[in-house]
Design a protein around this motif. Structure first.
Motif, PDB file in Angstrom:
ATOM      1  N   PHE A 141      14.246  42.123 -32.438  1.00  0.00           N
ATOM      2  CA  PHE A 141      15.408  41.301 -32.764  1.00  0.00           C
ATOM      3  C   PHE A 141      16.703  41.852 -32.177  1.00  0.00           C
ATOM      4  CE2 PHE A 141      12.334  39.495 -35.588  1.00  0.00           C
ATOM      5  CZ  PHE A 141      12.718  38.170 -35.678  1.00  0.00           C
ATOM      6  N   SER A 142      16.702  43.110 -31.754  1.00  0.00           N
ATOM      7  CA  SER A 142      17.859  43.615 -31.007  1.00  0.00           C
ATOM      8  C   SER A 142      17.995  42.859 -29.693  1.00  0.00           C
ATOM      9  CB  SER A 142      17.701  45.119 -30.726  1.00  0.00           C
ATOM     10  OG  SER A 142      17.739  45.865 -31.918  1.00  0.00           O
ATOM     11  N   ARG A 143      16.869  42.528 -29.079  1.00  0.00           N
ATOM     12  CA  ARG A 143      16.886  41.830 -27.790  1.00  0.00           C
ATOM     13  C   ARG A 143      16.997  40.317 -27.953  1.00  0.00           C
ATOM     14  NH1 ARG A 143      12.230  45.280 -27.185  1.00  0.00           N
ATOM     15  NH2 ARG A 143      12.742  47.209 -26.098  1.00  0.00           N
ATOM     16  N   ILE A 144      16.507  39.799 -29.100  1.00  0.00           N
ATOM     17  CA  ILE A 144      16.459  38.349 -29.289  1.00  0.00           C
ATOM     18  C   ILE A 144      17.710  37.830 -30.004  1.00  0.00           C
ATOM     19  CG2 ILE A 144      15.225  36.471 -30.441  1.00  0.00           C
ATOM     20  CD1 ILE A 144      12.680  38.236 -30.184  1.00  0.00           C
ATOM     21  N   ALA A 145      18.039  38.431 -31.143  1.00  0.00           N
ATOM     22  CA  ALA A 145      19.075  37.885 -32.016  1.00  0.00           C
ATOM     23  C   ALA A 145      20.479  38.328 -31.622  1.00  0.00           C
ATOM     24  CB  ALA A 145      18.789  38.283 -33.466  1.00  0.00           C
ATOM     25  N   TYR A 146      20.644  39.614 -31.267  1.00  0.00           N
ATOM     26  CA  TYR A 146      21.993  40.105 -31.002  1.00  0.00           C
ATOM     27  C   TYR A 146      22.693  39.343 -29.871  1.00  0.00           C
ATOM     28  CZ  TYR A 146      25.873  42.994 -29.508  1.00  0.00           C
ATOM     29  OH  TYR A 146      27.122  43.416 -29.126  1.00  0.00           O
ATOM     30  N   PRO A 147      22.034  39.094 -28.718  1.00  0.00           N
ATOM     31  CA  PRO A 147      22.730  38.343 -27.657  1.00  0.00           C
ATOM     32  C   PRO A 147      23.193  36.965 -28.107  1.00  0.00           C
ATOM     33  CG  PRO A 147      20.777  39.419 -26.772  1.00  0.00           C
ATOM     34  CD  PRO A 147      20.709  39.554 -28.257  1.00  0.00           C
ATOM     35  N   GLU A 148      22.387  36.291 -28.961  1.00  0.00           N
ATOM     36  CA  GLU A 148      22.775  34.963 -29.444  1.00  0.00           C
ATOM     37  C   GLU A 148      23.995  35.060 -30.360  1.00  0.00           C
ATOM     38  OE1 GLU A 148      21.523  32.057 -28.535  1.00  0.00           O
ATOM     39  OE2 GLU A 148      20.183  33.089 -27.131  1.00  0.00           O
ATOM     40  N   MET A 149      24.019  36.054 -31.236  1.00  0.00           N
ATOM     41  CA  MET A 149      25.168  36.211 -32.133  1.00  0.00           C
ATOM     42  C   MET A 149      26.427  36.581 -31.343  1.00  0.00           C
ATOM     43  SD  MET A 149      23.686  37.917 -35.656  1.00  0.00           S
ATOM     44  CE  MET A 149      22.459  39.035 -34.966  1.00  0.00           C
ATOM     45  N   LYS A 150      26.261  37.425 -30.342  1.00  0.00           N
ATOM     46  CA  LYS A 150      27.415  37.799 -29.508  1.00  0.00           C
ATOM     47  C   LYS A 150      27.967  36.578 -28.779  1.00  0.00           C
ATOM     48  CE  LYS A 150      28.812  40.865 -25.725  1.00  0.00           C
ATOM     49  NZ  LYS A 150      28.362  41.870 -24.718  1.00  0.00           N
ATOM     50  N   ARG A 151      27.063  35.760 -28.251  1.00  0.00           N
ATOM     51  CA  ARG A 151      27.479  34.561 -27.520  1.00  0.00           C
ATOM     52  C   ARG A 151      28.223  33.585 -28.430  1.00  0.00           C
ATOM     53  NH1 ARG A 151      22.738  33.236 -25.956  1.00  0.00           N
ATOM     54  NH2 ARG A 151      22.761  34.665 -24.186  1.00  0.00           N
ATOM     55  N   ALA A 152      27.849  33.562 -29.716  1.00  0.00           N
ATOM     56  CA  ALA A 152      28.462  32.635 -30.667  1.00  0.00           C
ATOM     57  C   ALA A 152      29.750  33.182 -31.279  1.00  0.00           C
ATOM     58  CB  ALA A 152      27.472  32.303 -31.780  1.00  0.00           C
ATOM     59  N   GLY A 153      30.141  34.400 -30.910  1.00  0.00           N
ATOM     60  CA  GLY A 153      31.405  34.938 -31.388  1.00  0.00           C
ATOM     61  C   GLY A 153      31.327  35.782 -32.633  1.00  0.00           C
TER      62      GLY A 153
END
Length: 438
Positions: free
Chosen positions: A124-136
């Motif tokens: 989830f470091s690779r899956i979830a974190y980039p999505e949360m970063k992209r969403a602000g």
């Protein structure tokens, strides 16, 4: 005399570990030396420990570990974890902080097919974190939810820690698996409540309504459904089979591995990738089994020396109340969690702590769930929280500092301890379901 020898061997064990000796080798050396000093003859000591190791290896429950590890590794490599996360994201799109909640939900379900917190943290470091970063989302908040929710992997069955605890204490693996369900769901709900409250109270850390969902092609939707729903089906197969008495834990592990293989094949895994998953499962399992064998030798040392009664007498002799003993256990577990992995902590402490807890009147199943929770909390504590370092190593964003991850995971650390104390004070949270179903 036996109790004193055990204390000396425990001191030597701690010294060896602090010097960097492998935990399994340290356990074997201290067990051999301690039994030799007690029995007075080297050949008899070697015979006792050899028989102990042989009897440990013969237990068919040991087959559960490699099979569940293989199941989790295939699921992780197949990309099904990403599918599961995206399905959770779509289903929770009206909630504030939906991506963080999807991370918790994904970890909750992913935990039921991996049983390893580190695997969940890395995925989830690779899956979830980039999505949360992209969403602000705020960086500290994002990495905190990834590290904190990964702890669910060691509580929700099939958990490797629960298997190791069961082997050491001779409790039923199936009973511990079922016992972890309610506390695991309770902890996931506590995490979710914290995220919703935090996102409502401070909207800047987690936008209330994230970026719009991306439309998928038919083939992408099909692949996502295979991965996400396949994991749900696998959970029903493994946990449902145990729940309804269709499988023993070993049989459930075997069917789980076959089910994961089918999902991996449907997701496009073929010979080379499947072989790599099998080899990785072997590399993961071998050290655990070696540790379990040496832990059985360590338990024999404690039994021959009467260590539990001796140490319990020391505690009671200085006037410690039962709650004080439990508090001391928690402190020891949290400190050890800063330094070594969860399996090693269990191997070192449970042969002593579990009998003491039973002697003080605590339910063994509830105490096991309590212990797993506190040990997992220790993996989030500075300066050497292993889960935090796992997240740091797996994150694609190298600007994230260890301090940010430790800070972000602190609320989850506190919630895990609260959940552990609730289970200890209300053992029915852990014992009700096994009594009803088994």
């Amino acid at each position: 005399m036996g109790g004193e020898i055990v204390l000396w061997m425990l001191g030597l064990l701690v010294v060896l570990i602090m010097l960097g000796t492998h935990i399994g080798l340290a356990l074997a050396l201290c067990s051999g030396l301690g039994v030799w000093l007690m029995l007075g003859q080297l050949d008899i000591a070697l015979s006792v420990l050899g028989n102990t190791a042989y009897e440990a290896v013969r237990k068919d429950i040991f087959a559960v570990i490699p099979l569940f590890v293989l199941m989790g590794d295939i699921i992780s490599r197949s990309g099904a974890a990403g599918d599961l996360y995206r399905l959770c994201d779509r289903g929770l799109r009206r909630l504030p902080g939906r991506l963080a909640i999807a991370t918790i939900a994904g970890n909750t379900i992913f935990a039921a097919v991996t049983g390893v917190s580190i695997a969940a943290a890395a995925a989830f470091s690779r899956i979830a974190y980039p999505e949360m970063k992209r969403a602000g989302y705020k960086q500290t908040f994002s990495v905190g939810v990834v590290a904190g929710s990964a702890c669910l992997g060691m509580l929700i069955p099939p958990s490797i820690l629960l298997i190791v605890w069961a082997v050491l204490t001779e409790l039923s693996v199936g009973a511990l698996f079922i016992a972890g369900i309610v506390p695991g769901i309770m902890l996931a709900l506590m995490f979710t409540a914290y995220v919703i409250i935090a996102a409502w109270w401070r909207p800047e850390i987690a936008p209330a309504f994230s970026a719009p969902l991306v439309e998928l092609t038919r083939s992408e939707s099909r692949s996502e459904l295979i991965g996400g729903l396949g994991i749900l089906g696998l959970i029903f197969l493994v946990i449902g089979g145990l729940w309804f008495g269709l499988f023993t834990p070993t049989e459930a592990a075997g069917f789980g591995a076959l089910g994961a293989l089918l999902i991996g094949f449907l997701k496009g895994m073929r010979g080379h990738e499947i072989l790599n998953a099998i080899f990785q499962a072997g590399r993961t399992t071998a050290p655990i089994l070696f540790l379990l064998i040496t832990a059985q030798m360590y338990s024999r040392l404690l039994a021959l020396g009467g260590a539990v009664n001796y140490i319990q007498g020391l505690f009671m002799g200085i006037g410690l109340e039962p709650w004080m003993v439990i508090a001391l256990m928690m402190v020891i577990w949290i400190i050890l969690g800063m330094l070594i992995d969860s399996v090693s902590i269990i191997l070192l402490t449970v042969p002593i702590f579990a009998p003491m807890a039973m002697a003080m009147g605590y339910d063994p199943i509830a105490f096991a769930i309590f212990g797993i929770l506190v040990i997992e909390a220790g993996l989030l504590t500075p300066p050497f929280g292993i889960l935090v370092y796992t997240v740091k190593g797996a994150l694609p964003d190298k600007t994230v500092t260890l301090g940010a991850i430790f800070k972000g995971s602190t609320p989850y650390f506190m919630l895990i301890l609260v959940a552990g104390l609730l289970v200890l004070l209300m053992p029915e949270l852990a014992t009700w379901l096994p009594k009803v179903m088994l």
